[in-house]
Design a protein around this motif. Structure first.
Motif, mmCIF file in Angstrom:
data_model
loop_
_atom_site.group_PDB
_atom_site.id
_atom_site.type_symbol
_atom_site.label_atom_id
_atom_site.label_comp_id
_atom_site.label_asym_id
_atom_site.label_seq_id
_atom_site.Cartn_x
_atom_site.Cartn_y
_atom_site.Cartn_z
ATOM 1 N N MET A 59 36.132 39.711 36.741
ATOM 2 C CA MET A 59 35.545 40.465 37.853
ATOM 3 C C MET A 59 34.666 39.545 38.695
ATOM 4 O O MET A 59 33.480 39.364 38.422
ATOM 5 N N PRO A 60 35.246 38.921 39.730
ATOM 6 C CA PRO A 60 34.455 38.049 40.614
ATOM 7 C C PRO A 60 33.539 38.866 41.528
ATOM 8 O O PRO A 60 33.925 39.922 42.039
ATOM 9 N N ASP A 61 32.354 38.377 41.732
ATOM 10 C CA ASP A 61 31.386 38.975 42.656
ATOM 11 C C ASP A 61 31.896 38.774 44.086
ATOM 12 O O ASP A 61 32.203 37.654 44.499
ATOM 13 N N ASP A 62 31.992 39.880 44.837
ATOM 14 C CA ASP A 62 32.365 39.741 46.255
ATOM 15 C C ASP A 62 31.258 40.282 47.162
ATOM 16 O O ASP A 62 31.506 40.828 48.229
ATOM 17 N N SER A 63 30.009 40.098 46.694
ATOM 18 C CA SER A 63 28.864 40.496 47.522
ATOM 19 C C SER A 63 28.604 39.444 48.594
ATOM 20 O O SER A 63 28.987 38.279 48.457
ATOM 21 N N GLY A 64 27.944 39.863 49.653
ATOM 22 C CA GLY A 64 27.707 38.977 50.784
ATOM 23 C C GLY A 64 26.906 37.737 50.437
ATOM 24 O O GLY A 64 27.042 36.688 51.073
ATOM 25 N N SER A 65 26.064 37.832 49.389
ATOM 26 C CA SER A 65 25.220 36.682 49.040
ATOM 27 C C SER A 65 26.040 35.515 48.489
ATOM 28 O O SER A 65 25.597 34.375 48.530
ATOM 29 N N ILE A 66 27.251 35.802 47.965
ATOM 30 C CA ILE A 66 28.136 34.706 47.524
ATOM 31 C C ILE A 66 28.511 33.844 48.731
ATOM 32 O O ILE A 66 28.466 32.606 48.692
ATOM 33 N N GLU A 67 28.872 34.506 49.812
ATOM 34 C CA GLU A 67 29.220 33.789 51.049
ATOM 35 C C GLU A 67 27.988 33.101 51.615
ATOM 36 O O GLU A 67 28.027 31.921 51.982
ATOM 37 N N TYR A 68 26.884 33.844 51.651
ATOM 38 C CA TYR A 68 25.641 33.317 52.212
ATOM 39 C C TYR A 68 25.171 32.088 51.435
ATOM 40 O O TYR A 68 24.661 31.127 52.004
ATOM 41 N N GLY A 69 25.385 32.101 50.120
ATOM 42 C CA GLY A 69 24.965 30.980 49.285
ATOM 43 C C GLY A 69 25.951 29.824 49.290
ATOM 44 O O GLY A 69 25.745 28.817 48.603
ATOM 45 N N GLY A 70 27.030 29.967 50.042
ATOM 46 C CA GLY A 70 28.026 28.900 50.132
ATOM 47 C C GLY A 70 28.900 28.770 48.891
ATOM 48 O O GLY A 70 29.458 27.703 48.625
ATOM 49 N N ASN A 71 29.037 29.881 48.138
ATOM 50 C CA ASN A 71 29.752 29.796 46.858
ATOM 51 C C ASN A 71 31.130 30.454 46.848
ATOM 52 O O ASN A 71 31.770 30.507 45.794
#
Length: 263
Positions: A59-71
């Motif tokens: 179950m990968p995290d698809d929250s916006g902070s993943i994108e925001y954190g560059g991950n």
């Protein structure tokens, strides 16, 4: 027979065998989350010829902070690393994989490793919330239902599950850490399940505390920093563990991630 009554039957079967407590059975209320669980079940048991089965669920995290954190790119690559490791395993034919994102999108239901969809920039653009508890209940309900399907058909089954988050729960409406813990503890008691969790450092979340409250055992908590190298290493550790788990039933539930966890 309707799909809902199918799930009810599976969960009641699990309870009758002493696997599911009353608290967990209530958490898996099929009227509320049955359709979500059903979406992950995938391949029919009759279409699997293996004499024993290992379910690998991510179950990968698809929250916006993943994108925001560059991950985002490293999470995609990490998932694909797990698939590659399983594809190269001698036990590939015994393994079924399933990927459900943290906000409920099913990238692929349970299927053979060769049929699994790789994550890329088109199918994974993290921009949502963090319903960690709600979706972990759905995920583990799916793991349990699929495992029970095989068990009811006389096929030995083991499961290895990875939950990924870069933050604490923020958007759950139904479940709490206590709800998740009840389900995790029920599954772990059977000694046929490994449930791991990876907390990608956001600079403030105590992932050991978050995941311990959810019932995850300390040796299965991965806490990389937020450097790409650390996250990549964490995925590799999980990949190796999933491959090992597919090779040996002996001492299965006692396995660990080799002391990877950082303090």
């Amino acid at each position: 027979m309707s799909q809902t009554s199918d799930l009810n039957q599976l969960f009641q079967s699990a309870q009758a065998e002493g696997i599911l407590s009353n608290d967990s059975l209530q958490a898996l209320n099929v009227h509320d989350i049955g359709a979500q669980i059903q979406a992950g079940l995938g391949i029919q048991v009759d279409d699997v010829t293996a004499s024993e089965v290992v379910l690998v669920t991510i179950m990968p995290d698809d929250s916006g902070s993943i994108e925001y954190g560059g991950n985002a790119a490293i999470v995609r690559a990490g998932h694909n690393t797990v698939l590659d490791a399983l594809l190269n395993s001698n036990q590939q034919d015994n393994i079924l994989v399933h990927n459900r994102y943290l906000n409920g999108f099913v990238l692929y239901p349970y299927c053979s490793v060769s049929q699994a969809v790789r994550m890329d920039a088109q199918n994974y653009t993290p921009n949502q919330g963090t319903p960690l508890y709600d979706q972990t209940v759905v995920l583990l309900g799916t793991v349990l239902a699929k495992a029970q399907e095989f068990a009811d058909n006389g096929v030995p089954v083991r499961t290895v599950t990875l939950i990924i988050s870069d933050g604490a729960d923020a958007h759950s409406h139904r479940a709490s850490a206590k709800t998740v813990r009840s389900l995790v503890q029920d599954l772990l008691r059977t000694e046929n399940h490994i449930i791991a969790a990876m907390g990608i450092d956001d600079g403030s979340t105590n992932f050991h505390q978050v995941f311990r409250e959810m019932g995850i055992r300390e040796q299965w908590i991965l806490t990389p920093g937020n450097s790409q190298k650390e996250i990549r290493n964490a995925f590799q550790v999980f990949s190796q563990s999933a491959v090992r788990a597919s090779q040996s039933a002996g001492g299965f539930s006692q396995a660990s991630l080799g002391g990877f966890s950082a303090p």
